[in-house]
Each structure stands twice: as C-alpha cells, then as structure tokens.
Design a protein around this motif. Structure first.
Motif, mmCIF file in Angstrom:
data_model
loop_
_atom_site.group_PDB
_atom_site.id
_atom_site.type_symbol
_atom_site.label_atom_id
_atom_site.label_comp_id
_atom_site.label_asym_id
_atom_site.label_seq_id
_atom_site.Cartn_x
_atom_site.Cartn_y
_atom_site.Cartn_z
ATOM 1 N N GLN A 264 0.840 -1.194 0.000
ATOM 2 C CA GLN A 264 0.000 0.000 0.000
ATOM 3 C C GLN A 264 0.874 1.243 0.000
ATOM 4 N N ARG A 265 0.699 2.090 -1.018
ATOM 5 C CA ARG A 265 1.461 3.325 -1.107
ATOM 6 C C ARG A 265 0.756 4.444 -0.348
ATOM 7 N N VAL A 266 1.558 5.377 0.151
ATOM 8 C CA VAL A 266 1.031 6.487 0.940
ATOM 9 C C VAL A 266 0.604 7.607 -0.008
ATOM 10 N N ARG A 267 -0.613 8.112 0.208
ATOM 11 C CA ARG A 267 -1.159 9.190 -0.616
ATOM 12 C C ARG A 267 -1.419 10.407 0.263
ATOM 13 N N PHE A 268 -1.101 11.591 -0.284
ATOM 14 C CA PHE A 268 -1.293 12.854 0.436
ATOM 15 C C PHE A 268 -2.505 13.583 -0.143
ATOM 16 N N THR A 269 -3.378 14.025 0.769
ATOM 17 C CA THR A 269 -4.606 14.716 0.394
ATOM 18 C C THR A 269 -4.718 15.998 1.210
ATOM 19 N N PRO A 270 -4.985 17.142 0.574
ATOM 20 C CA PRO A 270 -5.124 18.381 1.355
ATOM 21 C C PRO A 270 -6.371 18.360 2.223
ATOM 22 N N THR A 271 -6.260 18.939 3.397
ATOM 23 C CA THR A 271 -7.364 19.025 4.352
ATOM 24 C C THR A 271 -7.828 20.473 4.446
ATOM 25 N N VAL A 272 -9.130 20.682 4.282
ATOM 26 C CA VAL A 272 -9.698 22.030 4.346
ATOM 27 C C VAL A 272 -10.010 22.353 5.805
ATOM 28 N N MET A 273 -9.476 23.456 6.291
ATOM 29 C CA MET A 273 -9.694 23.891 7.672
ATOM 30 C C MET A 273 -10.137 25.348 7.661
ATOM 31 N N ASP A 274 -11.190 25.637 8.430
ATOM 32 C CA ASP A 274 -11.666 27.012 8.522
ATOM 33 C C ASP A 274 -10.856 27.780 9.568
ATOM 34 N N ILE A 275 -11.262 29.023 9.813
ATOM 35 C CA ILE A 275 -10.517 29.874 10.742
ATOM 36 C C ILE A 275 -10.574 29.323 12.164
ATOM 37 N N ASP A 276 -11.733 28.787 12.539
ATOM 38 C CA ASP A 276 -11.876 28.263 13.898
ATOM 39 C C ASP A 276 -10.959 27.062 14.124
ATOM 40 N N GLU A 277 -10.945 26.124 13.186
ATOM 41 C CA GLU A 277 -10.090 24.946 13.331
ATOM 42 C C GLU A 277 -8.609 25.320 13.276
ATOM 43 N N THR A 278 -8.267 26.261 12.412
ATOM 44 C CA THR A 278 -6.874 26.698 12.350
ATOM 45 C C THR A 278 -6.444 27.378 13.645
ATOM 46 N N SER A 279 -7.357 28.159 14.231
ATOM 47 C CA SER A 279 -7.044 28.812 15.504
ATOM 48 C C SER A 279 -6.835 27.791 16.618
ATOM 49 N N LYS A 280 -7.657 26.748 16.638
ATOM 50 C CA LYS A 280 -7.482 25.707 17.654
ATOM 51 C C LYS A 280 -6.170 24.955 17.453
ATOM 52 N N LEU B 125 -0.248 24.932 20.168
ATOM 53 C CA LEU B 125 1.206 25.101 20.118
ATOM 54 C C LEU B 125 1.565 26.262 21.041
ATOM 55 N N TYR B 126 2.024 25.948 22.220
ATOM 56 C CA TYR B 126 2.223 26.956 23.263
ATOM 57 C C TYR B 126 3.345 27.912 22.869
ATOM 58 N N GLN B 127 3.027 29.214 22.926
ATOM 59 C CA GLN B 127 3.983 30.295 22.665
ATOM 60 C C GLN B 127 4.634 30.154 21.287
ATOM 61 N N THR B 128 3.820 29.765 20.319
ATOM 62 C CA THR B 128 4.312 29.656 18.948
ATOM 63 C C THR B 128 3.507 30.604 18.078
ATOM 64 N N PRO B 129 4.127 31.597 17.473
ATOM 65 C CA PRO B 129 3.378 32.540 16.641
ATOM 66 C C PRO B 129 2.883 31.870 15.362
ATOM 67 N N TYR B 130 1.762 32.382 14.882
ATOM 68 C CA TYR B 130 1.168 31.809 13.674
ATOM 69 C C TYR B 130 2.012 32.154 12.457
ATOM 70 N N SER B 131 2.031 31.191 11.530
ATOM 71 C CA SER B 131 2.712 31.387 10.255
ATOM 72 C C SER B 131 1.863 30.760 9.161
ATOM 73 N N LEU B 132 2.037 31.231 7.949
ATOM 74 C CA LEU B 132 1.274 30.698 6.827
ATOM 75 C C LEU B 132 1.570 29.204 6.676
ATOM 76 N N SER B 133 0.500 28.402 6.588
ATOM 77 C CA SER B 133 0.684 26.949 6.596
ATOM 78 C C SER B 133 -0.454 26.276 5.841
ATOM 79 N N VAL B 134 -0.246 24.997 5.528
ATOM 80 C CA VAL B 134 -1.256 24.130 4.910
ATOM 81 C C VAL B 134 -1.268 22.812 5.676
#
Length: 319
Positions: A140-156, A161-170
């Motif tokens: 079985q080969r590993v497949r990568f699929t993008p996950t859609v996250m809204d602002i609320d899920e991204t904020s959570k 991540l304690y004391q880690t500033p936000y950065s652009l991410s996927v």
C-alpha cells in the motif's frame, strides 16, 4: 504492511520529497525540517513538516479481524490502519514574500506527486535512525490529500502550540499506513492425501445433469414408461393395437376419485310456539290488590262546651 518505524519514515520521506522538488524559483538554499514550528521564526527560508495527529483509518480499521481462534491461536497477523495529519508551515523574509512562495511550491509538489515515490522512501530509509524500516516493501502506497480547515479549526490547531506565533501553513493527510504485529500466525497444515472421485450421471451421490430435473421426476417418468411398454407388449400378444396412450392416461389420472364431503343439514328454525310458551311461563303474574272493606265507623264527635251550657239552660227552663 510495515513495522513500527513506518510513521517516522513517512515524515522523513515527505520532507525529502518537498526539498527535492522546490523548483528553479528559488536561488537560495531552503531548509526543510521535520519538526514542530519554532517559537522564534527563523530569518532564512525554512519549511517545517510537523506531524500533529495520528488517527485510525475508518475504512480499514477492522480489516484484520478475526485475528485469533476460539482457543487463542493466532490466525492472522494484526495490522493497525492509520492516517497521518501534517501541518506544513513556511518561514522567510516577509518583504520578499518568501513564505508564500514556499507554500506555493509545497502545494504544487503534493498536487503533482500525491503518492510517495518508492525511490524517495528508499533514500530516506538510509538514515541511521530509520535502519530496519520496511516501508519500501509495503504494497500500500502512501497518498497525500489536502485538508480544508476554517478559521476556527486553524485557531485551535495553532492555539495548542504553546507560545508559537502563527505562520502561513497548509494541512495534509497521509493515508494509508499499516503497522503489523510482531507475532506470526501458525501456518495451516498441508494436504496429506488428495482424494478425487469421478461418478457418472445417475449414480448415487453424483450431481444431476442440467435439464434432467430431480430424482423424483426421473423415477416417475421411468415408472410411466415401464407400464406403457408392458401394456404394449400385452396388446401385441393378443393381436390388438398398442394402448400406450391409454396406459399413460391411466398413469396420469388419479387412482381413486376423492370422496365427496357429506353435506351438512341446514339448521332448523326455532319454534315460535315453544318460545312463546316459555316466555309466558317464566313471566311473573302481577299481584292483585286486596279487596277494600267497609269504611270503619267513625268515632263519636266530642261535645263542645257551648253545647253543654245550652243543655243546662234548657233544663233550667223546664224546671
């Protein structure tokens, strides 16, 4: 199927895949690290690959059942089906939009190569901490699929991540990874003596040929044909015409006609005279009123005081 090093091997192979496919858009070195986002953002171009969650695969989580027999004997090697969730963030000089360019390169690479190549898996498996990993041998080969996250899920996600500033991410999901158990099942016993039987159609225990019907129907046809042949032979000896049709008709017709069910007598109507007599006898006779006797004599009327005085006055007058 892989061993316990499969999770770390996928993370290292993903970092190597992104590093080897940055493209000619960057004229400076880019560092790809499989680690948690740093508390202090780096100044040089950096891509962080962070595995933040491991979940069981809902479609294949029970594919290895049952693994043991009733007596506890291992029948099948257990395998845990897992999905890996990655947070990929980019850092760099904000004035030249390095982080955004790196994220664009990550999205292009994983959209163009969604399945982890075998050569990348083998190359990343040469590291000392991944010695003994058998991810490259997995079917079985590993497949990568993008996950859609809204602002609320991204904020959570970034809030944990304690004391880690936000950065652009996927966020990407890697599926499917199997981790096998260490025990090996007991092999099945080999066939000691092969046995093959060949039976003609019609023999006891042989299959019924197509279109032949059941055994009962075949027996009925055989009995009808036998009786018809006997009747034809008897007619031929007597010099008469064969009576095969008559015999077949007699064989098909029932032996005895079913008896008719006895007819039930119609119910008799109830006699009105008896009913009336019974009703009259059971009715109660009304009691007669007692005869009235003569009126009782009335008591003498008491004399009044005025009458007595009148009588006395009369007597005095007479005297």
């Amino acid at each position: 199927m892989s061993n316990a090093l499969a999770i770390a091997h996928v993370t290292q192979a993903l970092a190597l895949l992104l590093e080897s496919n940055l493209g000619p858009e960057f004229d400076e070195a880019v560092k790809v690290e499989p680690r948690k986002p740093p508390a202090e953002p780096p100044d040089h171009p950096t891509i962080n690959v962070f595995l933040y969650q491991v979940t069981p695969n809902t479609a294949m989580r029970n594919s290895d059942l049952p693994t043991r027999a009733a007596d506890g004997t291992l029948l099948k090697r257990p395998a845990a089906a897992l999905d890996l969730h990655y947070l990929i963030s980019a850092y760099g000089d904000e004035t030249t939009l390095v982080g955004q360019r790196l994220i664009g390169s990550v999205v292009r690479t994983l959209h163009e190569i969604p399945i982890l190549p075998k050569d990348v898996i083998e190359q990343s498996g040469e590291l000392p901490h991944l010695t003994g990993s058998d991810l490259a041998e997995a079917a079985q080969r590993v497949r990568f699929t993008p996950t859609v996250m809204d602002i609320d899920e991204t904020s959570k996600l970034w809030g944990m991540l304690y004391q880690t500033p936000y950065s652009l991410s996927v966020v990407y999901q890697a599926t499917l990874i199997f981790i096998d158990g260490r025990e090996k099942p007991v092999p099945a016993r080999p066939v000691e003596r092969p046995e093959v039987r060949v039976l003609p159609f019609g023999a006891p225990g042989a299959p019924v040929p197509p279109g032949a019907g059941t055994e009962a129907e075949a027996a009925d046809r055989a009995s009808v044909n036998g009786s018809a042949q006997a009747v034809d032979a008897a007619g031929a000896e007597r010099g008469g015409a064969p009576t095969t049709a008559v015999a077949r008709t007699q064989a098909k017709s029932p032996a005895t006609a079913p008896e008719k069910a006895p007819q039930k007598a119609p119910p008799r109507a109830p006699q009105k005279a008896v009913a009336k007599t019974t009703a009259k006898s059971t009715a109660k006779t009304p009691a007669k009123a007692p005869a009235r006797g003569r009126k009782a004599a009335q008591a003498p009327r008491p004399a009044k005081a005025g009458d007595a005085e009148t009588d006395g006055g009369a007597e005095g007058t007479e005297n």
